[in-house]
Write an enzyme that holds these catalytic residues in place. Structure first.
Site, mmCIF file in Angstrom:
data_model
loop_
_atom_site.group_PDB
_atom_site.id
_atom_site.type_symbol
_atom_site.label_atom_id
_atom_site.label_comp_id
_atom_site.label_asym_id
_atom_site.label_seq_id
_atom_site.Cartn_x
_atom_site.Cartn_y
_atom_site.Cartn_z
ATOM 1 N N GLU A 114 0.786 -1.258 0.282
ATOM 2 C CA GLU A 114 -0.042 -0.266 0.465
ATOM 3 C C GLU A 114 0.960 1.485 -0.006
ATOM 4 O O GLU A 114 1.694 1.309 0.501
ATOM 5 C CB GLU A 114 -0.627 0.232 0.945
ATOM 6 C CG GLU A 114 -1.911 -1.180 1.167
ATOM 7 C CD GLU A 114 -2.599 -1.245 3.058
ATOM 8 O OE1 GLU A 114 -3.036 -1.747 2.811
ATOM 9 O OE2 GLU A 114 -2.661 -0.332 2.818
ATOM 10 N N GLU A 181 -8.637 1.579 -4.438
ATOM 11 C CA GLU A 181 -9.550 0.916 -3.906
ATOM 12 C C GLU A 181 -10.454 3.173 -2.898
ATOM 13 O O GLU A 181 -10.308 3.520 -2.853
ATOM 14 C CB GLU A 181 -9.966 0.284 -2.354
ATOM 15 C CG GLU A 181 -10.370 0.349 -1.084
ATOM 16 C CD GLU A 181 -9.980 -0.741 0.241
ATOM 17 O OE1 GLU A 181 -10.118 -0.574 1.072
ATOM 18 O OE2 GLU A 181 -8.668 -1.152 0.238
#
Length: 263
Positions: A114, A181
Protein backbone atom coordinates in the site's frame (compact mmCIF):
# COMPACT_ATOMS: atom_id res chain seq x y z
CA UNK A 1 -9.01 -23.33 -15.06
CA UNK A 2 -5.84 -22.82 -17.11
CA UNK A 3 -2.88 -21.48 -15.16
CA UNK A 4 -3.21 -17.75 -14.59
CA UNK A 5 -0.05 -15.64 -14.95
CA UNK A 6 0.78 -11.95 -15.23
CA UNK A 7 0.86 -12.43 -19.00
CA UNK A 8 -2.70 -13.83 -18.94
CA UNK A 9 -3.93 -10.89 -16.85
CA UNK A 10 -2.18 -8.42 -19.16
CA UNK A 11 -3.84 -10.02 -22.18
CA UNK A 12 -7.24 -9.83 -20.46
CA UNK A 13 -6.80 -6.07 -20.05
CA UNK A 14 -5.74 -5.67 -23.66
CA UNK A 15 -8.77 -7.64 -24.89
CA UNK A 16 -11.21 -5.91 -22.53
CA UNK A 17 -12.00 -9.09 -20.58
CA UNK A 18 -12.78 -8.25 -16.95
CA UNK A 19 -10.69 -9.87 -14.20
CA UNK A 20 -12.46 -11.36 -11.17
CA UNK A 21 -10.65 -11.38 -7.83
CA UNK A 22 -11.63 -12.40 -4.30
CA UNK A 23 -9.92 -12.62 -0.96
CA UNK A 24 -9.28 -16.20 0.15
CA UNK A 25 -7.76 -17.58 3.31
CA UNK A 26 -8.04 -21.38 3.16
CA UNK A 27 -7.79 -24.30 0.74
CA UNK A 28 -11.50 -25.17 0.60
CA UNK A 29 -12.72 -21.72 -0.40
CA UNK A 30 -9.74 -21.22 -2.71
CA UNK A 31 -10.68 -24.43 -4.57
CA UNK A 32 -14.33 -23.38 -4.80
CA UNK A 33 -13.45 -19.90 -6.07
CA UNK A 34 -11.08 -21.26 -8.72
CA UNK A 35 -13.69 -23.79 -9.86
CA UNK A 36 -16.15 -20.92 -10.38
CA UNK A 37 -13.67 -19.05 -12.56
CA UNK A 38 -12.14 -16.50 -10.16
CA UNK A 39 -8.76 -15.73 -11.73
CA UNK A 40 -7.03 -13.97 -8.83
CA UNK A 41 -7.04 -14.84 -5.12
CA UNK A 42 -5.83 -12.29 -2.59
CA UNK A 43 -4.63 -13.29 0.86
CA UNK A 44 -5.63 -9.94 2.29
CA UNK A 45 -4.55 -8.51 5.60
CA UNK A 46 -8.33 -8.17 5.92
CA UNK A 47 -7.94 -11.51 7.67
CA UNK A 48 -7.12 -9.48 10.78
CA UNK A 49 -10.72 -8.31 10.84
CA UNK A 50 -12.73 -11.15 9.28
CA UNK A 51 -10.77 -14.09 10.72
CA UNK A 52 -9.04 -12.76 13.84
CA UNK A 53 -11.71 -10.31 15.01
CA UNK A 54 -9.58 -7.16 15.21
CA UNK A 55 -10.92 -3.67 14.52
CA UNK A 56 -8.41 -3.09 11.72
CA UNK A 57 -5.66 -4.82 9.75
CA UNK A 58 -2.70 -3.56 11.78
CA UNK A 59 -2.11 -6.60 14.05
CA UNK A 60 -1.61 -9.01 11.12
CA UNK A 61 1.90 -10.48 10.82
CA UNK A 62 3.97 -11.80 7.93
CA UNK A 63 3.66 -15.27 9.47
CA UNK A 64 -0.14 -14.96 9.41
CA UNK A 65 -0.14 -14.08 5.71
CA UNK A 66 2.37 -16.85 4.88
CA UNK A 67 0.26 -19.46 6.68
CA UNK A 68 -2.90 -18.55 4.77
CA UNK A 69 -1.02 -18.18 1.47
CA UNK A 70 0.22 -21.74 1.79
CA UNK A 71 -3.34 -22.95 2.41
CA UNK A 72 -4.79 -21.01 -0.53
CA UNK A 73 -2.09 -22.23 -2.90
CA UNK A 74 -2.80 -25.82 -1.91
CA UNK A 75 -6.47 -25.38 -2.78
CA UNK A 76 -5.99 -23.49 -6.05
CA UNK A 77 -2.74 -24.50 -7.75
CA UNK A 78 -3.53 -22.70 -11.01
CA UNK A 79 -5.03 -19.46 -9.69
CA UNK A 80 -2.99 -16.25 -9.52
CA UNK A 81 -2.24 -15.72 -5.83
CA UNK A 82 -1.40 -12.32 -4.33
CA UNK A 83 -0.20 -11.99 -0.74
CA UNK A 84 -0.60 -8.75 1.18
CA UNK A 85 2.49 -7.44 2.92
CA UNK A 86 1.14 -6.43 6.34
CA UNK A 87 1.53 -3.21 8.30
CA UNK A 88 5.16 -2.01 8.61
CA UNK A 89 6.57 -5.17 7.04
CA UNK A 90 8.00 -2.98 4.26
CA UNK A 91 8.77 0.21 6.19
CA UNK A 92 12.33 0.04 4.88
CA UNK A 93 13.79 -1.62 1.80
CA UNK A 94 15.65 -4.07 4.01
CA UNK A 95 12.42 -5.09 5.78
CA UNK A 96 10.67 -5.58 2.45
CA UNK A 97 13.44 -7.77 1.04
CA UNK A 98 13.44 -9.91 4.17
CA UNK A 99 9.67 -10.22 4.64
CA UNK A 100 8.83 -10.99 1.04
CA UNK A 101 10.74 -14.28 1.18
CA UNK A 102 8.32 -16.35 3.31
CA UNK A 103 5.35 -15.06 1.29
CA UNK A 104 6.81 -16.07 -2.08
CA UNK A 105 8.04 -19.38 -0.65
CA UNK A 106 4.50 -20.05 0.63
CA UNK A 107 3.21 -19.92 -2.95
CA UNK A 108 2.40 -16.29 -3.76
CA UNK A 109 2.77 -15.17 -7.37
CA UNK A 110 2.90 -11.52 -6.32
CA UNK A 111 2.92 -9.32 -3.22
CA UNK A 112 0.76 -6.25 -2.63
CA UNK A 113 2.02 -3.07 -0.98
CA UNK A 114 0.00 0.00 0.00
CA UNK A 115 1.19 3.51 -0.79
CA UNK A 116 2.65 5.81 -3.40
CA UNK A 117 5.86 7.77 -3.78
CA UNK A 118 7.75 6.41 -0.77
CA UNK A 119 7.36 2.87 -2.15
CA UNK A 120 8.96 3.46 -5.54
CA UNK A 121 12.51 2.34 -4.60
CA UNK A 122 11.07 -0.75 -2.89
CA UNK A 123 8.90 -1.66 -5.88
CA UNK A 124 11.89 -1.27 -8.19
CA UNK A 125 14.15 -3.35 -5.95
CA UNK A 126 11.62 -6.16 -5.52
CA UNK A 127 10.89 -6.30 -9.24
CA UNK A 128 14.59 -6.40 -10.10
CA UNK A 129 14.96 -9.36 -7.74
CA UNK A 130 12.17 -11.34 -9.33
CA UNK A 131 9.30 -10.45 -7.00
CA UNK A 132 6.20 -9.22 -8.89
CA UNK A 133 4.45 -6.30 -7.17
CA UNK A 134 0.84 -5.13 -6.97
CA UNK A 135 0.37 -1.51 -5.91
CA UNK A 136 -2.58 -0.21 -3.88
CA UNK A 137 -3.78 3.41 -3.99
CA UNK A 138 -6.81 5.29 -2.71
CA UNK A 139 -8.12 4.13 0.64
CA UNK A 140 -5.19 2.13 2.01
CA UNK A 141 -6.45 0.36 5.17
CA UNK A 142 -3.04 0.24 6.82
CA UNK A 143 -3.17 4.06 6.90
CA UNK A 144 -6.67 4.23 8.38
CA UNK A 145 -5.48 6.19 11.42
CA UNK A 146 -3.83 8.80 9.20
CA UNK A 147 -7.02 9.17 7.14
CA UNK A 148 -9.14 9.38 10.28
CA UNK A 149 -11.36 6.51 9.19
CA UNK A 150 -12.48 4.66 6.08
CA UNK A 151 -13.13 7.57 3.73
CA UNK A 152 -13.31 8.05 -0.03
CA UNK A 153 -10.00 9.33 -1.41
CA UNK A 154 -9.08 11.48 -4.43
CA UNK A 155 -12.15 13.72 -4.33
CA UNK A 156 -10.40 17.04 -5.07
CA UNK A 157 -8.73 17.89 -8.38
CA UNK A 158 -5.33 18.13 -6.70
CA UNK A 159 -5.72 14.77 -4.94
CA UNK A 160 -6.93 13.14 -8.16
CA UNK A 161 -4.01 14.49 -10.18
CA UNK A 162 -1.57 13.32 -7.50
CA UNK A 163 -3.06 9.81 -7.55
CA UNK A 164 -2.79 9.59 -11.34
CA UNK A 165 0.87 10.60 -11.08
CA UNK A 166 1.49 8.03 -8.32
CA UNK A 167 -0.13 5.28 -10.37
CA UNK A 168 2.08 6.06 -13.36
CA UNK A 169 5.14 6.16 -11.12
CA UNK A 170 4.33 2.77 -9.59
CA UNK A 171 3.98 1.30 -13.07
CA UNK A 172 7.27 2.86 -14.13
CA UNK A 173 8.97 1.40 -11.03
CA UNK A 174 7.86 -2.07 -12.09
CA UNK A 175 4.44 -2.74 -10.55
CA UNK A 176 2.50 -5.20 -12.72
CA UNK A 177 -0.92 -4.73 -11.15
CA UNK A 178 -2.71 -1.95 -9.27
CA UNK A 179 -5.63 -1.98 -6.83
CA UNK A 180 -7.74 1.17 -6.46
CA UNK A 181 -9.93 1.36 -3.36
CA UNK A 182 -12.73 3.80 -2.54
CA UNK A 183 -12.16 6.48 -5.16
CA UNK A 184 -14.57 8.29 -7.50
CA UNK A 185 -15.45 6.35 -10.65
CA UNK A 186 -14.24 9.19 -12.88
CA UNK A 187 -10.79 9.06 -11.29
CA UNK A 188 -10.65 5.27 -11.58
CA UNK A 189 -11.39 5.63 -15.30
CA UNK A 190 -8.56 8.15 -15.72
CA UNK A 191 -6.07 5.86 -14.03
CA UNK A 192 -7.21 2.68 -15.79
CA UNK A 193 -6.91 4.35 -19.19
CA UNK A 194 -3.54 5.90 -18.34
CA UNK A 195 -1.89 2.58 -17.39
CA UNK A 196 -0.97 -0.42 -19.51
CA UNK A 197 -0.96 -2.74 -16.46
CA UNK A 198 -4.28 -4.19 -15.21
CA UNK A 199 -6.17 -2.10 -12.64
CA UNK A 200 -8.47 -3.82 -10.12
CA UNK A 201 -11.16 -1.81 -8.36
CA UNK A 202 -12.92 -2.08 -5.02
CA UNK A 203 -15.33 0.80 -4.57
CA UNK A 204 -13.97 2.35 -7.77
CA UNK A 205 -16.86 1.83 -10.18
CA UNK A 206 -17.11 -0.64 -13.07
CA UNK A 207 -14.56 1.14 -15.26
CA UNK A 208 -11.48 -0.72 -14.02
CA UNK A 209 -10.04 -3.87 -15.61
CA UNK A 210 -11.45 -6.05 -12.84
CA UNK A 211 -13.01 -6.17 -9.39
CA UNK A 212 -12.08 -7.51 -5.96
CA UNK A 213 -14.25 -8.09 -2.89
CA UNK A 214 -13.65 -9.50 0.57
CA UNK A 215 -15.27 -12.94 0.49
CA UNK A 216 -17.03 -12.42 3.83
CA UNK A 217 -18.70 -9.27 2.47
CA UNK A 218 -19.78 -11.07 -0.71
CA UNK A 219 -21.37 -13.79 1.43
CA UNK A 220 -22.92 -11.29 3.85
CA UNK A 221 -21.25 -12.84 6.88
CA UNK A 222 -18.94 -10.01 7.93
CA UNK A 223 -19.58 -8.93 11.49
CA UNK A 224 -20.79 -5.35 11.73
CA UNK A 225 -20.40 -2.91 8.86
CA UNK A 226 -20.84 -4.05 5.24
CA UNK A 227 -19.21 -1.50 2.88
CA UNK A 228 -21.28 0.46 0.36
CA UNK A 229 -19.16 -0.98 -2.45
CA UNK A 230 -19.97 -4.60 -1.59
CA UNK A 231 -22.94 -6.80 -2.46
CA UNK A 232 -24.45 -9.79 -0.65
CA UNK A 233 -24.52 -12.44 -3.38
CA UNK A 234 -25.49 -15.20 -0.96
CA UNK A 235 -28.74 -13.40 -0.17
CA UNK A 236 -29.33 -13.08 -3.91
CA UNK A 237 -28.67 -16.73 -4.79
CA UNK A 238 -29.14 -18.74 -1.57
CA UNK A 239 -26.13 -20.99 -2.20
CA UNK A 240 -22.40 -20.36 -1.93
CA UNK A 241 -21.32 -21.77 -5.30
CA UNK A 242 -24.10 -19.90 -7.04
CA UNK A 243 -23.13 -16.72 -5.18
CA UNK A 244 -19.54 -16.92 -6.46
CA UNK A 245 -20.71 -17.75 -9.97
CA UNK A 246 -23.07 -14.75 -9.91
CA UNK A 247 -20.26 -12.45 -8.76
CA UNK A 248 -17.95 -13.64 -11.55
CA UNK A 249 -20.73 -13.30 -14.13
CA UNK A 250 -21.65 -9.77 -13.04
CA UNK A 251 -18.00 -8.67 -13.03
CA UNK A 252 -17.53 -10.06 -16.54
CA UNK A 253 -20.71 -8.41 -17.81
CA UNK A 254 -19.87 -5.11 -16.05
CA UNK A 255 -23.20 -5.12 -14.17
CA UNK A 256 -21.27 -5.14 -10.89
CA UNK A 257 -20.49 -2.75 -9.41
CA UNK A 258 -23.63 -0.77 -10.18
CA UNK A 259 -24.10 2.93 -9.38
CA UNK A 260 -25.22 2.18 -5.83
CA UNK A 261 -21.88 0.47 -5.15
CA UNK A 262 -19.81 3.35 -6.55
CA UNK A 263 -18.70 6.85 -5.58
Amino acid sequence: MAKITTAVLQKMKQQGNKISMLTAYDASFAKLFAEQGVEVLLIGDSLGMVLQGHDDTLPVTVSDIAYHTRAVRAGAPDAFVIADMPFMSYGTLEQALQNVVPLMQAGANMVKLEGGDFLLPTVKALTERGVPVCGHLGLTPQSVHVFGGYKVQGKTDAAADAMVAQAKALQEAGAQLLVLECIPTALAKRITEALYIPVIGIGAGNVTDGQVLVMHDLLGISSGYIPKFSKNYLAQTGEIRSAIAAYVSEVKSRTFPANEHSF
